[in-house]
Structures are given as structure tokens and as C-alpha cells.
Design a protein around this motif. Sequence first.
Motif, short mmCIF file in Angstrom:
data_model
loop_
_atom_site.label_atom_id
_atom_site.label_comp_id
_atom_site.label_asym_id
_atom_site.label_seq_id
_atom_site.Cartn_x
_atom_site.Cartn_y
_atom_site.Cartn_z
N ARG A 122 0.79 -1.23 0.00
CA ARG A 122 0.00 0.00 0.00
C ARG A 122 0.82 1.28 0.00
NH1 ARG A 122 -2.73 -4.09 1.79
NH2 ARG A 122 -4.86 -4.32 1.02
N THR B 111 1.95 -5.15 10.91
CA THR B 111 0.88 -5.64 11.79
C THR B 111 1.28 -6.96 12.44
OG1 THR B 111 -0.16 -6.88 10.00
CG2 THR B 111 -0.92 -4.61 10.32
N LEU B 112 2.49 -7.44 12.17
CA LEU B 112 2.95 -8.75 12.63
C LEU B 112 2.06 -9.87 12.07
CD1 LEU B 112 3.68 -7.92 16.42
CD2 LEU B 112 5.24 -7.73 14.48
N VAL C 271 9.50 -7.60 16.92
CA VAL C 271 9.15 -7.46 18.33
C VAL C 271 10.41 -7.25 19.17
CG1 VAL C 271 8.22 -8.69 20.34
CG2 VAL C 271 6.96 -8.71 18.18
N MET D 241 -0.67 -7.99 24.14
CA MET D 241 -0.61 -6.60 23.70
C MET D 241 0.70 -5.95 24.16
SD MET D 241 -3.16 -3.49 24.69
CE MET D 241 -2.75 -3.66 26.42
N ALA E 177 3.53 -7.53 24.91
CA ALA E 177 4.65 -8.18 24.22
C ALA E 177 4.80 -7.63 22.80
CB ALA E 177 4.45 -9.68 24.18
N ASN E 178 3.71 -7.57 22.06
CA ASN E 178 3.78 -7.12 20.67
C ASN E 178 4.14 -5.64 20.55
OD1 ASN E 178 3.21 -9.65 19.81
ND2 ASN E 178 1.11 -9.23 19.18
N CYS F 23 -4.83 -13.55 11.00
CA CYS F 23 -3.42 -13.93 10.77
C CYS F 23 -2.88 -14.93 11.79
CB CYS F 23 -2.55 -12.69 10.77
SG CYS F 23 -3.04 -11.54 9.48
N ARG G 221 -1.60 -18.30 10.33
CA ARG G 221 -0.16 -18.52 10.13
C ARG G 221 0.60 -18.96 11.39
NH1 ARG G 221 -1.02 -14.82 5.63
NH2 ARG G 221 -1.63 -13.20 7.09
N ARG H 91 -1.98 -22.32 12.52
CA ARG H 91 -2.25 -23.19 11.36
C ARG H 91 -3.61 -23.88 11.52
NH1 ARG H 91 1.46 -21.33 7.74
NH2 ARG H 91 3.40 -21.01 8.80
N GLN I 97 -5.12 -12.06 3.36
CA GLN I 97 -4.45 -10.80 3.67
C GLN I 97 -4.94 -10.23 4.99
OE1 GLN I 97 -4.12 -7.09 1.36
NE2 GLN I 97 -2.42 -8.07 0.28
N CYS I 98 -4.00 -9.70 5.74
CA CYS I 98 -4.28 -9.10 7.04
C CYS I 98 -5.33 -7.99 6.92
CB CYS I 98 -2.98 -8.53 7.59
SG CYS I 98 -3.15 -7.67 9.16
N GLY J 180 -5.44 -5.39 8.81
CA GLY J 180 -4.85 -4.09 9.12
C GLY J 180 -4.94 -3.68 10.57
N PHE J 181 -5.47 -4.56 11.43
CA PHE J 181 -5.59 -4.19 12.84
C PHE J 181 -4.20 -4.10 13.49
CE2 PHE J 181 -5.97 -5.74 17.30
CZ PHE J 181 -6.39 -4.55 17.84
N GLY J 182 -3.60 -5.23 13.79
CA GLY J 182 -2.21 -5.23 14.28
C GLY J 182 -1.98 -4.54 15.60
N PHE K 71 -0.61 -0.95 15.94
CA PHE K 71 -0.43 -0.53 14.55
C PHE K 71 -1.63 0.31 14.10
CE2 PHE K 71 -1.11 -1.18 9.98
CZ PHE K 71 0.14 -0.88 9.45
N MET L 94 -5.87 -0.72 4.66
CA MET L 94 -6.02 -2.18 4.64
C MET L 94 -7.45 -2.56 5.03
SD MET L 94 -2.31 -3.03 6.34
CE MET L 94 -2.50 -4.77 6.63
#
Lengths: 484, 227
Positions: free
Chosen positions: A338, A376-377, A396, B45, B47-48, B121, B125, B128, B153-154, B156-158, B161, B172
Motif C-alpha cells: 500500500r 501488523t505482525l 518485536v 498486547m 509483548a507485541n 493472521c 499462520r 495453522r 491478507q491481514c 490491518g488491525f495489528g 499498529f 487495509m
Amino acid sequence: MNARPFELPPTGSGMGVVSKVPFEKAAPVFLGNPQLRANLGNATRTIRGKRAAVIAELDDWEGLRSQAASIKDDVLDNMPSYLAAFTAAAEAAGATVHRAADAAEACALVASLAGDAREVIKVKSMATQEIGLNEALAAAGISAIETDLAELIVQLADDTPSHILVPAIHYNRSQIRDIFAARMPGFSSPSDEPAELAAAARSYLRQKFLTTDVAVCGANFAVAESGSLVVVESEGNGRMCLTLPKKLIAVVGIEKLLPRFSDLGVFLQLLPRSATGERMNPYTSIFTGVTPGDGPSSVHIVLLDNGRSNLLADPVGRPALRCIRCSACLNVCPVYERVGGHAYGSVYPGPIGAILSPQLTGQQAGANSSLPYASTLCGACYDVCPVKINIPEILVHLRQQGPHPVAESAVMRTLSWVMRDRRRWKAAVRLARTGAAPARFLTRRRGGTIRRLPFPMSAWTEHRDAPLPASQSFRDWWAKRHDS
Amino acid sequence: MRIALFVTCLNDVLFPRTGIAVVSLLERLGHEVVFPQEQTCCGQMHANSGYSAPARALESLTEQAFAGCEVIVSPSGSCVAHLRAHTSLPVYELSELLIDVLGVTDVGARFPHRVTYHPSCHGLRMLRLGDRPRRLLEAVDGLEFAELPDAEQCCGFGGTFALKNAAVSGAMLADKCAAACATDAAFLTAGDNSCLAHLSGGLARRPGAPKAVHYAEILAGTVKTGA
């Protein structure tokens, strides 16, 4: 001339590996360009599809990935001995091997090795982009001419690459026609047919190949046991540079080493399939030292560190040095798709750039610390990486190193203090629920969501409604149910 | 079977209906659900976002809260992925519990609507999950499954992010909402209320768009379809 179809934030040419503008400020500028988004969307979708198709053909893609990762890890674990082996073998074959600690040292070496030459031709090379070689040579009175078609387009436009493999991915063919018309000597075609554009570039470049004495290249792989360099390209222009000039100067990142010649059997399967979605790479040049009467009579190899040794010392971050610059992670990244490569402000854009740039030049340099947040990981990059770099994990890891904004840090710490005790948590949840009661009442007709919040939560409501705390928390529902 | 519920902090405050749906679904299937009171947040939250010390504190709090539990379920793929990576708790995402542990695909639900599914996601991923949620949905009586374009496709939350890179996140989201609208589905479902909060916030601004709902609520039969 203004060949650029849009105004860039001030990345400047020769941007190197340090981001100048924070990603979150640069990204919206590129996001607002519909032509750019269309060009990028079409290009990445096409490459993604091709890649997926050729990878599905292989029986054991996962096995190949694991093999490649362990070969690269062996190199990273034993760097000094492989460097010594490569140097000995290359010098025995007639090359001269130099070491450069950083970009400035590498540029100075190349400029002095170029000697009296006022013009050098270049094979597409990320290492030379990384050190800003073209600009350094220009300052020394030497003009460097890019011979990869896409790099040439970018150079003629006085622009910077926006993709590792497809540097001009942000241009469509009519924009390229306009760039050629304004900047390429002798170009007069009104047509934007790809064949005609390529023919114009060919006749311009042929003249350069035949008249330039010095070439500069990078390498995709450097084989320690034989001292060979491997250049993987699609056009044959690279091979012209590698064979016609009298002197060849190669700038090679130390992580490009492979222990054995036979390791190429793994990487030459992985790279083209990951990069361009091809089963086999069109032009693979493998050369070792000097061969009298065949190719350049003088070969210099500059082994480049530029932050790599520091990164070797970080066990979590070092797998980033496995990278073979295939760009598969860029092509699947929803963020890259994007905003394009320029938003990252480094020659290494996309997911790999977001971990490589801050790790090579430091989080404190420029706006590098904004890059680990350009994700967004979602993990799509890790899934496609042919050398299994766990990019989300390293993102991270870099976020943990900070710096963190003061307000965010305060919120996070308060929240974790509240959450570390269920009584505090329960009280906070009740407070939130009670506080939200008027808003719940006012928004009841439209599903109980908030359309506009004050700063900083306005960043949320600018793009989407916000949910409100429920009138009864799960915890309270459970307690009531078990009391009765 | 005795199953411990990790409801997640987000669901506790904002989406208790999803936790209630999990309880009602599992009880309907003949299982006992327990809710360890000490639980709050898994630490994902923090950790990321790069706050490792608070994250570790919350991970160990969760580990203690669920000590001794033999089977733990959570209606959040991302929280399950986080706990699996950072603790040794036997925690399952709802579709894993139903299909792999309990051996159920048809949970006896009825939902006569056209539904599209976004595979979040973390579920896709990291855990699985594959087609597990889809198999559960396709076994629901009357449910018409609609393929979501570019589903992988993600959204866009993240996490942060969505705030730090709000414009990219919004772009997104707009694409994901457009894909969801193109399916003509009445509902967009997923297994993570964090993604769904973002998605429903975007869909709310598009007249006639599908309504976002956690798939646990479809399986439990607790979705209010009249509103």
C-alpha cells in the motif's frame, strides 16, 4: 525535470540504510497516491501469483528452506574462518581481496581502485546502494552508470529504488517513456511499448558496455571453498559488465558467503522461485579470480562489514543476515503493497528492511526506530522467506529495545499494573462500563459504537467506529449466573 | 469434559457475548465449563508493543491462574498463539478444541444466512488452523458459505499498529471491507474479536455491509439477527 509523478518526502538520492522521515509520517504521503497504489498492487499481485505457482511444483520446498537456513547459520556462526578461506581462494585465483569496515571506507576503496576512470558501469547491486556508492563516486568526479534496466530508469529519473528486486516498481510504462524522453540521450519514441523502451535502453547501454574500462558489481553469493563470486540477473546486462571491461570491482557483504560450491544447488533453486517466480534464473554468472584472455584482467573484491559484525553478536536479530535479497517478503507484505518502498526511507524497504535497516545502522540513527512498527505482525513475510527469517519475532525484539513514547509507556505500565491483579482489573472494568453508560445510551440506535473520539484515540475513529464496554462484563455475567 | 475458559481481557470488557457463546456451546455439547477467577490478560498486547517485562508478568499470572487445568479454551486465535509461544499451558483455540479434542464438526447449530469468513493472521499462520473454522461453519444448518476474496491478507488491525500507523491500517481495512461487501454475505465472521472490532468499526460506516460476528456466536446460536 520533474519526472517523478509525485512529490517525495526528502529521502534524497543515495539514501543508504538510514530512514530520515518516521515511517508513520512518510507512509500517508505515498498512501495518498492512487497511481502508485495501482502500480504496486498490480505488480506485487502478479509476482505473488507466479511465486506461489512455481513453489507448489516442488516436492519439498520446506526441506529446501530449512537446508538454506542451516547453511547460512553455519556461515554466520563461523564467519572468520569462511572469510579467511574465501580470501585465500580468491587471491590464489588472481583476485585482490579488500576489507571495508563501513560505507565510507568501502566507497573510498572503490574510488581509488577506479583509478583514472571518469565513468564506470554498474551491475545492479544492493551493497553499493547501501553504501551510497554512486554519490560518493560522483563526488570523486566519477560517474557511475546503472545498467540494470530498472536501476537505469530510477537513475535517469534522479529517483531512488523502491523495491529490492524491482527498483522501478512504482512506475508504469508510460511514466517510464516520459523519463526516457526527458533524460535518455537519443530517445525520441512516442511509444510506451515495452519492446521499444527496452530497445532504446539497449542501444544506449551497448555504447557504454563497449567503451567503459571499469565495472562495479555486487554478488549474490561468494563461495568460500573456491573464491568464486556469483551474480544472478535477468537481462544479460550484468554479464556484459562482468566480461567486457578491463577492471572489475565487486562490493560484497560478508554475509553473502556460502561454504561450498555445491550449496549453490540449494540457493539457485530458492532464489529465482522466491524472487521472480521463475524456475531457473536467466543469467547466472559464476567467476573466479582472473582468467588470462577471458574477461577482466584485474579483479578486486571489497568485503563489506558495515554493521554486520555487530549484528552477528545479537542471537535474536542475526538471522536477518541470512537474507538473500529475494524480495518475497516485500511482495506479500500488505503494508509494503500500500505504501511502496520509499516510505521506509532505506534502500532496504518492506519487512526485511524494517529489521535490517535499524540493525545495520542502529535504532538511534535517523528515524530507524519507527521501522519496527511498520508491520501488523501478520506473519506473511515469515511464511514466504526462503531462508526462514522469523521477521515478526525480530520486529518485536527491536520494539523491545525502544525508545517508547512517554505517554504510551505510561498507559502500558498502568494497564499492566491493573491487569496484574483481578480485583483491580474487576474494578477498572466496572469503572469503564459505568463511564460508558451515557455513550451506550446515546448510540443505542446505531449498534452502540462511537463515531468520534478525542486525540489520541481519534486515530482509531478517523478510520472506523469504536466499540464501547458492554453493559455487563463477562466476569459479572459469570458471577451472577453462579450466584443464582 | 471439564474445560477451563480463558475469555481474554478484550472479550471480558467489550465482547462478553462471545464468552457467553463459548459457555453455552460447550454446555450444550455436554461439557462442564469453569472460569478461573484470577485470569485477566495473557500479555500479548504488551509483548507485541515491545514491553517485555509487563508481558512476562501477565504471562506468568495467566500460567498461575490456569495451573492444573487439563484443557483450556479461548475464543481468540492471537491470545492462544501468544500463550502457546510463551507458556506451557494446554490451551486450544475454539475450533481446535471442537475438532481435534472433542471430535465434533457439526455442533447442531442453525444459522440460515450467507456468511463469509476472514481467517485472522494468528489463526492462519501461527496456529495453522487451516480449514477448521470453515468446516465448523459449513456444518451449520442453513448456513451458506461465501468465499472472501484475498482472504489471507491481514485486515490491518495489528494492535497498536491501528493507532501508530492509522492511515495504512485504514487503507487495509477499506480493502478488507470492500472484499467482504463483494461477497453479498449478511455476516462476516472470524475467530478473533480484536480483528473483528476493527472490521466491525469499518463495516459500520458502509450501508448494507455484512455484520461482523465471532464464529463462536454462530455455533452457539446466540447471534441476534433481528437488529
